[in-house]
Write an enzyme that holds these catalytic residues in place. Structure first.
Site, PDB file in Angstrom:
ATOM      1  N   CYS A   1      -1.458   0.787   7.344  1.00  0.00           N
ATOM      2  CA  CYS A   1      -2.887   0.439   7.488  1.00  0.00           C
ATOM      3  C   CYS A   1      -3.265  -0.801   6.676  1.00  0.00           C
ATOM      4  CB  CYS A   1      -3.781   1.608   7.062  1.00  0.00           C
ATOM      5  SG  CYS A   1      -3.728   2.996   8.207  1.00  0.00           S
ATOM      6  N   ARG A   2      -3.402  -0.639   5.351  1.00  0.00           N
ATOM      7  CA  ARG A   2      -3.981  -1.713   4.545  1.00  0.00           C
ATOM      8  C   ARG A   2      -3.067  -2.920   4.379  1.00  0.00           C
ATOM      9  NH1 ARG A   2      -5.151   2.045  -0.396  1.00  0.00           N
ATOM     10  NH2 ARG A   2      -3.194   2.874   0.466  1.00  0.00           N
ATOM     11  N   SER A   3      -1.817  -2.688   3.955  1.00  0.00           N
ATOM     12  CA  SER A   3      -0.969  -3.866   3.673  1.00  0.00           C
ATOM     13  C   SER A   3      -0.554  -4.634   4.936  1.00  0.00           C
ATOM     14  CB  SER A   3       0.223  -3.506   2.782  1.00  0.00           C
ATOM     15  OG  SER A   3       1.094  -2.589   3.388  1.00  0.00           O
TER      16      SER A   3
ATOM     17  N   CYS B   1       0.866  -1.182   0.000  1.00  0.00           N
ATOM     18  CA  CYS B   1       0.000   0.000   0.000  1.00  0.00           C
ATOM     19  C   CYS B   1       0.902   1.231   0.000  1.00  0.00           C
ATOM     20  CB  CYS B   1      -0.978  -0.025   1.171  1.00  0.00           C
ATOM     21  SG  CYS B   1      -0.208  -0.023   2.808  1.00  0.00           S
TER      22      CYS B   1
HETATM   23  P1  4NP Z   1      -1.824   2.848   4.068  1.00  0.00           P
HETATM   24  O1  4NP Z   1      -2.460   4.214   4.633  1.00  0.00           O
HETATM   25  O2  4NP Z   1      -1.271   3.153   2.684  1.00  0.00           O
HETATM   26  O3  4NP Z   1      -2.977   1.893   4.002  1.00  0.00           O
HETATM   27  O4  4NP Z   1      -0.755   2.450   5.049  1.00  0.00           O
HETATM   28  C1  4NP Z   1      -1.739   5.407   4.789  1.00  0.00           C
HETATM   29  C2  4NP Z   1      -1.157   5.688   5.994  1.00  0.00           C
HETATM   30  C3  4NP Z   1      -0.505   6.897   6.185  1.00  0.00           C
HETATM   31  C4  4NP Z   1      -0.440   7.809   5.148  1.00  0.00           C
HETATM   32  C5  4NP Z   1      -1.018   7.517   3.935  1.00  0.00           C
HETATM   33  C6  4NP Z   1      -1.668   6.312   3.748  1.00  0.00           C
HETATM   34  N1  4NP Z   1       0.209   9.054   5.353  1.00  0.00           N
HETATM   35  O5  4NP Z   1       0.027   9.962   4.537  1.00  0.00           O
HETATM   36  O6  4NP Z   1       0.939   9.207   6.357  1.00  0.00           O
END
Ligand code: 4NP
Length: 149
Positions: free
Chosen positions: A16-18, A11
């Site tokens: 979060c997702r991965s 991700c």
């Molecule tokens: P992920 O979500 O890609 O599912 O881990 C995110 C977590 C943090 C951020 C962006 C996406 N960020 O901008 O910090």
């Protein structure tokens, strides 16, 4: 078809997702070699996001010991199947993939056509951690079904 045993979830932030997908699939299939990474290095070394740890924990998946890392070119050699959470992640990965790499690069939700969705919406922004978990559990079952002989 070569056997698929090494699966990488990707991700953007890897908080979060991965990591959630990593925890869910590892729980369902401890015999597989599973990891996750982010296309960014924004959270390198960090544990998953607290609300993601909590939501997964309530369903029995322990994410607490995971730590974020960025995708590296070596991943295209080290994993058989690389699963992107959204089209942007998929594009980034497609640009990184070496010509000689034989890794199968796909959207994770290709394995959950019944959801009618192609991407796992980012709960970091949507705050819908339950909805993300529902999609991730469904697609994890789809991945496992695809690996059955
Ligand atoms: P992920 O979500 O890609 O599912 O881990 C995110 C977590 C943090 C951020 C962006 C996406 N960020 O901008 O910090």
């Amino acid at each position: 078809m070569p056997e698929v045993t090494r699966i990488l979830f990707v991700c953007l932030g890897n908080i979060c997702r991965s990591p959630t997908a990593e925890g869910v699939l590892r729980y369902k299939a401890p015999h597989l070699d599973i990891d996750s990474a982010g296309t960014s290095d924004w959270h390198k070394g960090d544990p998953p996001y607290g609300p993601a740890i909590d939501a997964a924990g309530l369903r029995g998946y322990d994410l607490k010991l995971l730590r974020a890392r960025q995708v590296v070119v070596q991943d295209f050699e080290d994993f058989d199947l690389i699963l992107a959470m959204d089209s942007e992640n998929l594009d980034t990965l497609a640009h990184m993939q070496p010509v000689k790499s034989r890794a199968n690069l796909r959207l994770f939700l290709d394995y959950a056509p019944q959801t009618g969705r192609r991407e796992v919406p980012d709960p970091y922004y949507t705050r819908d951690f339950e909805g993300a978990l529902d999609l991730i559990e469904c697609a994890s079952d789809g991945v496992l079904a695809s690996l059955e002989p």
